[in-house]
Design an enzyme around this catalytic site. Sequence first.
Site, short mmCIF file in Angstrom:
data_model
loop_
_atom_site.label_atom_id
_atom_site.label_comp_id
_atom_site.label_asym_id
_atom_site.label_seq_id
_atom_site.Cartn_x
_atom_site.Cartn_y
_atom_site.Cartn_z
N CYS A 1 0.71 -1.15 0.10
CA CYS A 1 -0.39 0.08 -0.08
C CYS A 1 1.01 1.30 -0.48
O CYS A 1 0.98 2.11 -0.81
CB CYS A 1 -1.23 -0.34 1.16
SG CYS A 1 -1.44 1.21 1.41
N CYS A 2 1.82 1.32 0.45
CA CYS A 2 2.95 2.53 0.96
C CYS A 2 3.43 2.52 -0.21
O CYS A 2 3.92 3.52 -0.74
CB CYS A 2 3.94 2.33 2.18
SG CYS A 2 3.49 2.62 3.73
N CYS B 1 -0.54 8.71 6.96
CA CYS B 1 -2.56 7.81 6.55
C CYS B 1 -3.15 8.07 8.18
O CYS B 1 -2.62 7.25 8.38
CB CYS B 1 -2.00 6.75 5.73
SG CYS B 1 -1.20 7.49 4.13
N CYS C 1 -3.92 3.99 9.08
CA CYS C 1 -2.06 3.26 9.91
C CYS C 1 -2.21 4.19 10.82
O CYS C 1 -0.71 4.39 11.54
CB CYS C 1 -1.03 3.94 8.45
SG CYS C 1 -1.57 2.30 7.57
N CYS D 1 7.19 3.87 6.05
CA CYS D 1 6.49 3.65 4.73
C CYS D 1 7.55 3.56 3.43
O CYS D 1 7.19 2.68 2.84
CB CYS D 1 5.77 5.59 4.26
SG CYS D 1 6.82 6.43 4.29
#
Length: 238
Positions: free
Chosen positions: A115-116, A198, A201, A224
């Site tokens: 996702c990162c 984000c 998280c 990240c």
Amino acid sequence: MPFETPEEKVAALNNRYRHHSATDVMQGALRDAGRIALVSSFGAESVVLLHMAAVVDKSTPVLFIDTEMLFTETLEYQQEVTERLGLRNVRVIRAADIAEKDPYGALRFSDTDACCALRKTIPLQRALDGYDGWITGRKRFQSSTRAALDFFEVEDGTGRIKVNPLAHWAPEDVRAYMDENRLPRHPLVAQGYPSIGCWPCTSKVEEGEDPRSGRWRDSQKDECGIHFVDGKAVRGPL
């Protein structure tokens, strides 16, 4: 004088600015290190470097990665700081393939690293193409792996120069600079978020906890991954 390798240039810059202040390093980087961008999350401490850059040159390229999962407060703060400091070259970077690869925003549940990478590290790597280097907010006190961090270093695999003007700063130096220059605080800091990423998280940090304990809480992840080795995004501190 011209340098044959980035390593030679970095060595010369570190020697020149070894006993200089963070503001001197910022000015030297923008003047002597080639085409440089400031990468900013507009997070809890970001305003310090943004202010230093604005004092030197308000047209300094500022790269802001909008992951499309940022707090509304961060997006509003980005606009406020940009206007307050008169920054004229803030570039909002977004991944072009989020709708294709993570249409429901569920990737964070199965693979936070992926996702990162999708939302932040890969878009940043692409945005840095064409630049000779970039300015970061990394500091020696943040981890043992950064204890010997220099003002200037070469990014493995890309040959870009990374500039760390705040390498020698302590937390109290950051607070003092913000107070002395009356810089606006990120609104979430007062609500218990000393480190902001984000919203899915990032959680509040209790008194006595490590400031970054609210990032990816209850997982082994603590970065990240916006730094690169051999041209690839890496997760942990260098």
